[in-house]
Design a protein around this motif. Structure first.
Motif, PDB file in Angstrom:
ATOM      1  N   PHE A 118     -11.759 -39.093  52.917  1.00 36.75           N
ATOM      2  CA  PHE A 118     -13.036 -39.041  53.607  1.00 36.75           C
ATOM      3  C   PHE A 118     -14.001 -40.027  52.973  1.00 36.75           C
ATOM      4  O   PHE A 118     -14.012 -40.221  51.754  1.00 36.75           O
ATOM      5  CB  PHE A 118     -13.655 -37.644  53.511  1.00 36.75           C
ATOM      6  N   LYS A 119     -14.832 -40.627  53.820  1.00 36.53           N
ATOM      7  CA  LYS A 119     -15.906 -41.496  53.342  1.00 36.53           C
ATOM      8  C   LYS A 119     -17.223 -41.008  53.933  1.00 36.53           C
ATOM      9  O   LYS A 119     -17.313 -40.736  55.127  1.00 36.53           O
ATOM     10  CB  LYS A 119     -15.665 -42.943  53.763  1.00 36.53           C
ATOM     11  N   ALA A 120     -18.246 -40.906  53.072  1.00 40.30           N
ATOM     12  CA  ALA A 120     -19.574 -40.497  53.533  1.00 40.30           C
ATOM     13  C   ALA A 120     -20.343 -41.740  53.960  1.00 40.30           C
ATOM     14  O   ALA A 120     -20.503 -42.676  53.183  1.00 40.30           O
ATOM     15  CB  ALA A 120     -20.322 -39.777  52.421  1.00 40.30           C
ATOM     16  N   THR A 121     -20.807 -41.740  55.208  1.00 38.58           N
ATOM     17  CA  THR A 121     -21.566 -42.892  55.705  1.00 38.58           C
ATOM     18  C   THR A 121     -23.058 -42.591  55.841  1.00 38.58           C
ATOM     19  O   THR A 121     -23.868 -43.497  55.946  1.00 38.58           O
ATOM     20  CB  THR A 121     -21.017 -43.356  57.074  1.00 38.58           C
ATOM     21  N   ASP A 122     -23.424 -41.302  55.815  1.00 37.26           N
ATOM     22  CA  ASP A 122     -24.842 -40.924  55.877  1.00 37.26           C
ATOM     23  C   ASP A 122     -24.966 -39.455  55.498  1.00 37.26           C
ATOM     24  O   ASP A 122     -23.989 -38.702  55.593  1.00 37.26           O
ATOM     25  CB  ASP A 122     -25.414 -41.160  57.277  1.00 37.26           C
ATOM     26  N   ARG A 123     -26.162 -39.030  55.091  1.00 35.01           N
ATOM     27  CA  ARG A 123     -26.393 -37.631  54.733  1.00 35.01           C
ATOM     28  C   ARG A 123     -27.788 -37.216  55.176  1.00 35.01           C
ATOM     29  O   ARG A 123     -28.705 -38.034  55.234  1.00 35.01           O
ATOM     30  CB  ARG A 123     -26.279 -37.424  53.215  1.00 35.01           C
ATOM     31  N   GLN A 124     -27.947 -35.941  55.445  1.00 33.17           N
ATOM     32  CA  GLN A 124     -29.258 -35.377  55.754  1.00 33.17           C
ATOM     33  C   GLN A 124     -29.375 -34.022  55.078  1.00 33.17           C
ATOM     34  O   GLN A 124     -28.440 -33.218  55.113  1.00 33.17           O
ATOM     35  CB  GLN A 124     -29.455 -35.206  57.261  1.00 33.17           C
ATOM     36  N   ALA A 125     -30.518 -33.764  54.470  1.00 28.42           N
ATOM     37  CA  ALA A 125     -30.768 -32.465  53.850  1.00 28.42           C
ATOM     38  C   ALA A 125     -31.212 -31.479  54.919  1.00 28.42           C
ATOM     39  O   ALA A 125     -31.389 -31.837  56.088  1.00 28.42           O
ATOM     40  CB  ALA A 125     -31.829 -32.606  52.765  1.00 28.42           C
ATOM     41  N   PHE A 126     -31.393 -30.220  54.518  1.00 25.01           N
ATOM     42  CA  PHE A 126     -31.824 -29.166  55.435  1.00 25.01           C
ATOM     43  C   PHE A 126     -33.052 -29.634  56.206  1.00 25.01           C
ATOM     44  O   PHE A 126     -34.008 -30.161  55.645  1.00 25.01           O
ATOM     45  CB  PHE A 126     -32.158 -27.904  54.632  1.00 25.01           C
ATOM     46  N   SER A 127     -33.032 -29.447  57.532  1.00 27.09           N
ATOM     47  CA  SER A 127     -34.141 -29.920  58.355  1.00 27.09           C
ATOM     48  C   SER A 127     -34.203 -29.135  59.661  1.00 27.09           C
ATOM     49  O   SER A 127     -33.351 -28.288  59.936  1.00 27.09           O
ATOM     50  CB  SER A 127     -33.973 -31.412  58.661  1.00 27.09           C
ATOM     51  N   GLN A 128     -35.206 -29.450  60.444  1.00 29.26           N
ATOM     52  CA  GLN A 128     -35.373 -28.839  61.759  1.00 29.26           C
ATOM     53  C   GLN A 128     -34.870 -29.814  62.817  1.00 29.26           C
ATOM     54  O   GLN A 128     -35.206 -30.994  62.804  1.00 29.26           O
ATOM     55  CB  GLN A 128     -36.863 -28.541  62.002  1.00 29.26           C
ATOM     56  N   LYS A 129     -34.025 -29.319  63.732  1.00 25.56           N
ATOM     57  CA  LYS A 129     -33.565 -30.179  64.815  1.00 25.56           C
ATOM     58  C   LYS A 129     -34.764 -30.560  65.675  1.00 25.56           C
ATOM     59  O   LYS A 129     -35.572 -29.712  66.032  1.00 25.56           O
ATOM     60  CB  LYS A 129     -32.525 -29.462  65.667  1.00 25.56           C
ATOM     61  N   PRO A 130     -34.899 -31.829  66.015  1.00 24.93           N
ATOM     62  CA  PRO A 130     -36.040 -32.241  66.843  1.00 24.93           C
ATOM     63  C   PRO A 130     -35.937 -31.666  68.254  1.00 24.93           C
ATOM     64  O   PRO A 130     -34.841 -31.418  68.761  1.00 24.93           O
ATOM     65  CB  PRO A 130     -35.936 -33.766  66.853  1.00 24.93           C
ATOM     66  N   LEU A 131     -37.096 -31.489  68.890  1.00 24.05           N
ATOM     67  CA  LEU A 131     -37.141 -30.922  70.237  1.00 24.05           C
ATOM     68  C   LEU A 131     -36.300 -31.747  71.207  1.00 24.05           C
ATOM     69  O   LEU A 131     -35.611 -31.193  72.070  1.00 24.05           O
ATOM     70  CB  LEU A 131     -38.587 -30.844  70.728  1.00 24.05           C
ATOM     71  N   ALA A 132     -36.338 -33.057  71.069  1.00 22.91           N
ATOM     72  CA  ALA A 132     -35.580 -33.924  71.984  1.00 22.91           C
ATOM     73  C   ALA A 132     -34.088 -33.621  71.937  1.00 22.91           C
ATOM     74  O   ALA A 132     -33.398 -33.730  72.949  1.00 22.91           O
ATOM     75  CB  ALA A 132     -35.827 -35.387  71.628  1.00 22.91           C
ATOM     76  N   GLU A 133     -33.605 -33.214  70.772  1.00 25.37           N
ATOM     77  CA  GLU A 133     -32.177 -32.944  70.606  1.00 25.37           C
ATOM     78  C   GLU A 133     -31.767 -31.612  71.232  1.00 25.37           C
ATOM     79  O   GLU A 133     -30.623 -31.447  71.666  1.00 25.37           O
ATOM     80  CB  GLU A 133     -31.828 -32.951  69.116  1.00 25.37           C
ATOM     81  N   VAL A 134     -32.679 -30.646  71.270  1.00 24.02           N
ATOM     82  CA  VAL A 134     -32.324 -29.300  71.735  1.00 24.02           C
ATOM     83  C   VAL A 134     -32.962 -28.949  73.075  1.00 24.02           C
ATOM     84  O   VAL A 134     -32.804 -27.838  73.567  1.00 24.02           O
ATOM     85  CB  VAL A 134     -32.717 -28.236  70.681  1.00 24.02           C
ATOM     86  N   ARG A 135     -33.674 -29.897  73.666  1.00 25.22           N
ATOM     87  CA  ARG A 135     -34.384 -29.617  74.922  1.00 25.22           C
ATOM     88  C   ARG A 135     -33.437 -29.082  75.999  1.00 25.22           C
ATOM     89  O   ARG A 135     -33.734 -28.117  76.705  1.00 25.22           O
ATOM     90  CB  ARG A 135     -35.086 -30.873  75.424  1.00 25.22           C
ATOM     91  N   GLY A 136     -32.266 -29.718  76.137  1.00 27.32           N
ATOM     92  CA  GLY A 136     -31.315 -29.308  77.167  1.00 27.32           C
ATOM     93  C   GLY A 136     -30.837 -27.881  76.987  1.00 27.32           C
ATOM     94  O   GLY A 136     -30.765 -27.121  77.955  1.00 27.32           O
ATOM     95  N   SER A 137     -30.515 -27.511  75.748  1.00 30.81           N
ATOM     96  CA  SER A 137     -30.016 -26.155  75.504  1.00 30.81           C
ATOM     97  C   SER A 137     -31.113 -25.118  75.726  1.00 30.81           C
ATOM     98  O   SER A 137     -30.849 -24.009  76.210  1.00 30.81           O
ATOM     99  CB  SER A 137     -29.458 -26.036  74.083  1.00 30.81           C
ATOM    100  N   ILE A 138     -32.361 -25.454  75.405  1.00 28.63           N
ATOM    101  CA  ILE A 138     -33.474 -24.532  75.647  1.00 28.63           C
ATOM    102  C   ILE A 138     -33.686 -24.347  77.142  1.00 28.63           C
ATOM    103  O   ILE A 138     -33.882 -23.224  77.634  1.00 28.63           O
ATOM    104  CB  ILE A 138     -34.771 -25.039  74.975  1.00 28.63           C
TER     105      ILE A 138
END
Length: 323
Positions: free
Chosen positions: A274-294
Protein backbone atom coordinates in the motif's frame (compact mmCIF):
# COMPACT_ATOMS: atom_id res chain seq x y z
CA UNK A 1 -52.77 -1.42 12.09
CA UNK A 2 -49.12 -1.47 11.16
CA UNK A 3 -47.57 1.66 9.66
CA UNK A 4 -47.25 1.65 5.87
CA UNK A 5 -43.50 2.24 5.70
CA UNK A 6 -42.99 -0.44 3.07
CA UNK A 7 -46.17 0.04 1.09
CA UNK A 8 -44.82 2.56 -1.40
CA UNK A 9 -41.86 0.33 -2.14
CA UNK A 10 -44.14 -2.66 -2.62
CA UNK A 11 -46.27 -0.72 -5.08
CA UNK A 12 -43.32 0.20 -7.25
CA UNK A 13 -41.54 -3.14 -7.27
CA UNK A 14 -42.80 -5.87 -9.58
CA UNK A 15 -42.90 -8.29 -6.69
CA UNK A 16 -44.33 -11.07 -8.77
CA UNK A 17 -41.41 -10.85 -11.17
CA UNK A 18 -38.74 -10.84 -8.52
CA UNK A 19 -40.12 -13.35 -6.11
CA UNK A 20 -43.53 -14.91 -6.57
CA UNK A 21 -42.53 -16.70 -9.73
CA UNK A 22 -39.41 -18.16 -8.17
CA UNK A 23 -40.49 -19.42 -4.74
CA UNK A 24 -42.93 -22.34 -4.66
CA UNK A 25 -46.18 -21.86 -2.74
CA UNK A 26 -48.07 -24.99 -1.84
CA UNK A 27 -51.85 -24.78 -2.13
CA UNK A 28 -53.93 -27.55 -0.61
CA UNK A 29 -56.83 -26.90 -2.97
CA UNK A 30 -58.36 -24.38 -5.36
CA UNK A 31 -60.93 -23.65 -2.66
CA UNK A 32 -58.21 -22.51 -0.26
CA UNK A 33 -56.57 -20.35 -2.95
CA UNK A 34 -59.82 -18.51 -3.66
CA UNK A 35 -60.96 -18.26 -0.04
CA UNK A 36 -62.07 -14.67 0.59
CA UNK A 37 -60.27 -13.01 3.48
CA UNK A 38 -61.60 -9.49 3.08
CA UNK A 39 -63.75 -7.24 0.91
CA UNK A 40 -62.51 -3.73 0.08
CA UNK A 41 -65.13 -1.69 -1.76
CA UNK A 42 -65.63 -3.70 -4.96
CA UNK A 43 -62.35 -5.62 -4.58
CA UNK A 44 -61.82 -8.93 -2.80
CA UNK A 45 -58.74 -10.19 -0.97
CA UNK A 46 -58.16 -13.92 -1.37
CA UNK A 47 -55.84 -16.37 0.34
CA UNK A 48 -53.80 -16.40 -2.86
CA UNK A 49 -53.38 -12.60 -2.72
CA UNK A 50 -52.06 -12.90 0.82
CA UNK A 51 -49.70 -15.80 0.11
CA UNK A 52 -48.22 -14.14 -2.96
CA UNK A 53 -47.71 -10.93 -0.99
CA UNK A 54 -45.85 -12.91 1.67
CA UNK A 55 -43.50 -14.70 -0.72
CA UNK A 56 -40.43 -12.48 -0.09
CA UNK A 57 -40.61 -12.70 3.70
CA UNK A 58 -41.39 -16.44 3.64
CA UNK A 59 -38.34 -17.01 1.44
CA UNK A 60 -36.25 -15.02 3.91
CA UNK A 61 -37.66 -16.93 6.89
CA UNK A 62 -36.80 -20.24 5.22
CA UNK A 63 -33.11 -19.28 5.17
CA UNK A 64 -33.14 -18.90 8.97
CA UNK A 65 -35.92 -21.02 10.48
CA UNK A 66 -37.30 -24.54 10.10
CA UNK A 67 -40.14 -26.68 11.40
CA UNK A 68 -42.47 -25.30 14.04
CA UNK A 69 -40.50 -22.08 14.44
CA UNK A 70 -40.82 -21.37 10.70
CA UNK A 71 -44.57 -21.94 10.85
CA UNK A 72 -44.91 -19.63 13.86
CA UNK A 73 -42.98 -16.86 12.12
CA UNK A 74 -45.17 -17.14 9.03
CA UNK A 75 -48.33 -17.19 11.12
CA UNK A 76 -47.26 -14.08 13.02
CA UNK A 77 -46.56 -12.23 9.77
CA UNK A 78 -49.96 -12.97 8.24
CA UNK A 79 -51.85 -10.17 10.02
CA UNK A 80 -49.41 -7.47 9.00
CA UNK A 81 -49.39 -8.68 5.42
CA UNK A 82 -53.16 -8.89 5.33
CA UNK A 83 -53.25 -5.21 6.30
CA UNK A 84 -50.82 -4.44 3.46
CA UNK A 85 -52.84 -6.37 0.89
CA UNK A 86 -56.06 -4.65 2.02
CA UNK A 87 -54.38 -1.28 1.56
CA UNK A 88 -53.11 -2.30 -1.88
CA UNK A 89 -56.68 -3.24 -2.84
CA UNK A 90 -57.94 0.05 -1.43
CA UNK A 91 -55.57 1.96 -3.72
CA UNK A 92 -56.52 -0.26 -6.65
CA UNK A 93 -60.19 0.47 -5.99
CA UNK A 94 -59.46 4.20 -6.02
CA UNK A 95 -57.44 3.85 -9.23
CA UNK A 96 -60.38 2.15 -10.92
CA UNK A 97 -62.78 4.78 -9.58
CA UNK A 98 -60.60 7.49 -11.09
CA UNK A 99 -60.29 5.51 -14.30
CA UNK A 100 -56.48 5.40 -14.32
CA UNK A 101 -55.46 4.30 -17.80
CA UNK A 102 -52.97 1.48 -18.34
CA UNK A 103 -52.19 0.58 -21.94
CA UNK A 104 -52.09 -3.09 -22.87
CA UNK A 105 -48.58 -2.54 -24.26
CA UNK A 106 -47.35 -1.53 -20.80
CA UNK A 107 -48.60 -4.77 -19.28
CA UNK A 108 -47.29 -6.80 -22.21
CA UNK A 109 -43.84 -5.35 -21.58
CA UNK A 110 -43.93 -6.52 -17.97
CA UNK A 111 -45.03 -9.96 -19.10
CA UNK A 112 -42.15 -10.08 -21.59
CA UNK A 113 -39.70 -9.15 -18.83
CA UNK A 114 -40.96 -12.10 -16.78
CA UNK A 115 -40.72 -14.55 -19.68
CA UNK A 116 -37.16 -13.46 -20.37
CA UNK A 117 -36.14 -14.54 -16.87
CA UNK A 118 -36.72 -18.19 -17.83
CA UNK A 119 -34.68 -20.38 -20.18
CA UNK A 120 -37.82 -21.46 -22.06
CA UNK A 121 -41.60 -21.30 -22.19
CA UNK A 122 -42.01 -24.65 -20.44
CA UNK A 123 -40.18 -23.42 -17.33
CA UNK A 124 -42.07 -20.13 -17.48
CA UNK A 125 -45.47 -21.81 -17.62
CA UNK A 126 -44.53 -24.22 -14.81
CA UNK A 127 -43.53 -21.31 -12.56
CA UNK A 128 -46.88 -19.61 -13.19
CA UNK A 129 -48.78 -22.83 -12.58
CA UNK A 130 -46.84 -23.44 -9.33
CA UNK A 131 -48.31 -20.18 -8.03
CA UNK A 132 -51.86 -21.26 -8.85
CA UNK A 133 -51.94 -18.65 -11.60
CA UNK A 134 -52.59 -18.52 -15.33
CA UNK A 135 -51.03 -16.15 -17.85
CA UNK A 136 -54.25 -14.15 -17.90
CA UNK A 137 -54.34 -13.87 -14.10
CA UNK A 138 -50.71 -12.77 -14.07
CA UNK A 139 -51.42 -10.22 -16.80
CA UNK A 140 -54.31 -8.83 -14.72
CA UNK A 141 -52.09 -8.61 -11.62
CA UNK A 142 -49.49 -6.63 -13.53
CA UNK A 143 -52.20 -4.32 -14.88
CA UNK A 144 -53.39 -3.72 -11.32
CA UNK A 145 -49.84 -3.02 -10.18
CA UNK A 146 -49.39 -0.43 -12.91
CA UNK A 147 -52.71 1.22 -12.05
CA UNK A 148 -51.78 1.57 -8.38
CA UNK A 149 -48.27 2.73 -9.31
CA UNK A 150 -49.61 5.49 -11.55
CA UNK A 151 -52.15 6.66 -8.99
CA UNK A 152 -49.61 6.78 -6.14
CA UNK A 153 -47.16 8.64 -8.37
CA UNK A 154 -49.81 11.27 -9.11
CA UNK A 155 -51.41 11.53 -5.67
CA UNK A 156 -48.29 11.18 -3.53
CA UNK A 157 -44.89 11.15 -5.16
CA UNK A 158 -45.45 14.09 -7.51
CA UNK A 159 -46.47 16.27 -4.56
CA UNK A 160 -43.40 15.61 -2.40
CA UNK A 161 -40.12 17.51 -2.54
CA UNK A 162 -37.22 18.55 -0.32
CA UNK A 163 -36.19 22.20 -0.65
CA UNK A 164 -32.57 23.46 -0.39
CA UNK A 165 -33.52 25.18 2.86
CA UNK A 166 -34.83 21.96 4.37
CA UNK A 167 -31.65 20.16 3.34
CA UNK A 168 -29.52 22.86 4.98
CA UNK A 169 -31.60 22.79 8.17
CA UNK A 170 -31.31 18.99 8.38
CA UNK A 171 -27.54 19.20 7.93
CA UNK A 172 -27.21 21.72 10.75
CA UNK A 173 -29.46 19.69 13.08
CA UNK A 174 -27.71 16.35 12.46
CA UNK A 175 -24.03 17.23 12.54
CA UNK A 176 -23.04 13.95 14.18
CA UNK A 177 -24.38 12.00 11.18
CA UNK A 178 -21.86 13.67 8.89
CA UNK A 179 -18.72 13.42 10.96
CA UNK A 180 -15.95 11.40 9.33
CA UNK A 181 -12.99 9.87 11.13
CA UNK A 182 -9.39 9.79 10.03
CA UNK A 183 -9.13 8.65 6.43
CA UNK A 184 -6.34 7.92 4.01
CA UNK A 185 -6.08 7.78 0.23
CA UNK A 186 -4.36 4.60 -0.90
CA UNK A 187 -2.85 2.81 -3.84
CA UNK A 188 -2.77 -0.98 -3.66
CA UNK A 189 -0.88 -3.91 -5.18
CA UNK A 190 -2.05 -7.47 -4.49
CA UNK A 191 0.01 -10.56 -5.28
CA UNK A 192 -2.26 -13.56 -4.82
CA UNK A 193 -1.41 -16.97 -3.43
CA UNK A 194 -3.01 -19.76 -5.46
CA UNK A 195 -1.56 -19.50 -8.93
CA UNK A 196 1.82 -19.51 -7.15
CA UNK A 197 3.09 -20.86 -3.84
CA UNK A 198 3.10 -18.67 -0.75
CA UNK A 199 6.88 -18.44 -0.88
CA UNK A 200 6.79 -17.38 -4.53
CA UNK A 201 4.13 -14.78 -3.79
CA UNK A 202 6.16 -13.38 -0.87
CA UNK A 203 9.37 -13.21 -2.91
CA UNK A 204 7.58 -11.50 -5.78
CA UNK A 205 5.97 -8.95 -3.45
CA UNK A 206 9.34 -8.22 -1.87
CA UNK A 207 10.91 -7.71 -5.29
CA UNK A 208 8.21 -5.15 -6.10
CA UNK A 209 8.82 -3.43 -2.75
CA UNK A 210 12.51 -3.19 -3.66
CA UNK A 211 11.63 -1.60 -7.00
CA UNK A 212 9.43 0.94 -5.24
CA UNK A 213 12.31 1.85 -2.91
CA UNK A 214 14.45 2.45 -5.98
CA UNK A 215 11.89 4.95 -7.29
CA UNK A 216 9.77 2.83 -9.61
CA UNK A 217 6.28 4.43 -9.90
CA UNK A 218 3.69 2.59 -7.82
CA UNK A 219 1.03 3.10 -10.49
CA UNK A 220 3.22 1.48 -13.14
CA UNK A 221 3.87 -1.63 -11.05
CA UNK A 222 0.22 -1.89 -10.04
CA UNK A 223 -0.94 -1.86 -13.66
CA UNK A 224 1.68 -4.40 -14.66
CA UNK A 225 1.56 -6.88 -11.79
CA UNK A 226 -1.27 -6.30 -9.30
CA UNK A 227 -4.01 -8.93 -9.11
CA UNK A 228 -6.36 -6.65 -7.20
CA UNK A 229 -9.56 -5.14 -8.54
CA UNK A 230 -7.94 -1.69 -8.84
CA UNK A 231 -5.01 -2.80 -11.03
CA UNK A 232 -6.25 -1.08 -14.21
CA UNK A 233 -6.53 2.20 -12.29
CA UNK A 234 -2.94 1.95 -11.10
CA UNK A 235 -4.04 0.51 -7.77
CA UNK A 236 -6.11 3.57 -6.82
CA UNK A 237 -8.42 2.64 -3.92
CA UNK A 238 -9.69 6.14 -3.18
CA UNK A 239 -10.43 7.25 0.37
CA UNK A 240 -10.43 4.62 3.12
CA UNK A 241 -11.69 5.41 6.62
CA UNK A 242 -9.97 4.10 9.71
CA UNK A 243 -11.36 0.70 10.69
CA UNK A 244 -12.51 -0.12 7.17
CA UNK A 245 -9.67 -2.52 6.41
CA UNK A 246 -8.64 -5.73 8.20
CA UNK A 247 -6.96 -5.22 11.57
CA UNK A 248 -3.25 -5.54 10.80
CA UNK A 249 -3.57 -3.88 7.40
CA UNK A 250 -5.58 -1.01 8.89
CA UNK A 251 -2.97 -0.46 11.57
CA UNK A 252 -0.06 -0.41 9.13
CA UNK A 253 -1.59 1.84 6.46
CA UNK A 254 -2.67 4.42 9.03
CA UNK A 255 0.92 4.52 10.30
CA UNK A 256 2.02 5.77 6.87
CA UNK A 257 2.91 9.33 6.04
CA UNK A 258 1.92 10.75 2.66
CA UNK A 259 4.14 9.19 0.00
CA UNK A 260 5.22 6.25 2.13
CA UNK A 261 4.74 2.58 1.14
CA UNK A 262 4.23 -0.45 3.36
CA UNK A 263 6.41 -3.55 3.18
CA UNK A 264 4.53 -6.65 1.94
CA UNK A 265 1.62 -7.46 4.30
CA UNK A 266 0.29 -11.03 4.37
CA UNK A 267 -3.45 -11.80 4.34
CA UNK A 268 -5.65 -14.72 3.37
CA UNK A 269 -5.59 -13.44 -0.23
CA UNK A 270 -1.85 -13.13 -0.57
CA UNK A 271 0.61 -10.23 -0.12
CA UNK A 272 -0.33 -6.55 -0.22
CA UNK A 273 1.62 -3.34 -0.82
CA UNK A 274 0.00 0.00 0.00
CA UNK A 275 1.06 3.57 -0.68
CA UNK A 276 -0.46 6.60 1.05
CA UNK A 277 -1.14 9.42 -1.40
CA UNK A 278 -3.14 11.72 0.91
CA UNK A 279 -4.54 11.88 4.46
CA UNK A 280 -7.28 13.72 6.31
CA UNK A 281 -7.86 13.96 10.05
CA UNK A 282 -11.28 13.76 11.72
CA UNK A 283 -13.58 16.29 10.07
CA UNK A 284 -17.12 17.14 9.07
CA UNK A 285 -18.31 16.08 5.63
CA UNK A 286 -19.18 19.22 3.66
CA UNK A 287 -22.83 19.86 2.80
CA UNK A 288 -22.07 19.60 -0.93
CA UNK A 289 -20.86 16.03 -0.42
CA UNK A 290 -23.94 14.84 1.50
CA UNK A 291 -26.66 16.98 -0.09
CA UNK A 292 -27.93 14.10 -2.24
CA UNK A 293 -28.24 11.65 0.64
CA UNK A 294 -30.05 14.25 2.78
CA UNK A 295 -32.50 15.00 -0.03
CA UNK A 296 -33.16 11.28 -0.35
CA UNK A 297 -33.73 10.92 3.42
CA UNK A 298 -36.11 13.87 3.55
CA UNK A 299 -37.95 12.79 0.41
CA UNK A 300 -38.54 9.27 1.73
CA UNK A 301 -39.76 10.56 5.09
CA UNK A 302 -42.19 13.00 3.45
CA UNK A 303 -43.29 10.36 0.99
CA UNK A 304 -44.06 7.89 3.77
CA UNK A 305 -45.94 10.53 5.76
CA UNK A 306 -48.02 11.69 2.80
CA UNK A 307 -48.74 8.12 1.70
CA UNK A 308 -49.97 7.16 5.16
CA UNK A 309 -52.16 10.26 5.38
CA UNK A 310 -53.59 9.60 1.92
CA UNK A 311 -54.40 5.97 2.72
CA UNK A 312 -56.05 7.05 5.98
CA UNK A 313 -58.25 9.44 4.03
CA UNK A 314 -59.21 6.65 1.61
CA UNK A 315 -60.19 4.39 4.51
CA UNK A 316 -62.64 6.96 5.87
CA UNK A 317 -64.87 6.56 2.82
CA UNK A 318 -64.21 2.88 2.13
CA UNK A 319 -66.11 -0.28 2.85
CA UNK A 320 -63.68 -2.79 4.42
CA UNK A 321 -64.88 -6.09 5.79
CA UNK A 322 -62.37 -8.64 7.12
CA UNK A 323 -63.71 -12.19 7.20
Amino acid sequence: MKKNSNLFKNLFVAMLVASALFVPISYSSAEVVERILAVVNDEIVTEQDLQISMVPVVAQFRTTYTGAELEERIKAARRDFLVKVIEDKLILSEAKRKKVIVEDAEVDEMMADVRNKFPGREEYMKAIDDQGLTEKKLWNRFRDQLMTQKLVTYEVKSKVSASPGEVSDYYKAHQSEFAQGDRIQLQHILIRVGSRTEEEAQNFAESLAAQLEQGKPFEELAKAYSEGGEAKEGGQMGWIEKGQLMGEIDEKVFALSIGQTTPPIKSSLGYHLFKATDRQAFSQKPLAEVRGSIQDTLFKAKLRERLEAWITSLKKNAYIAIH
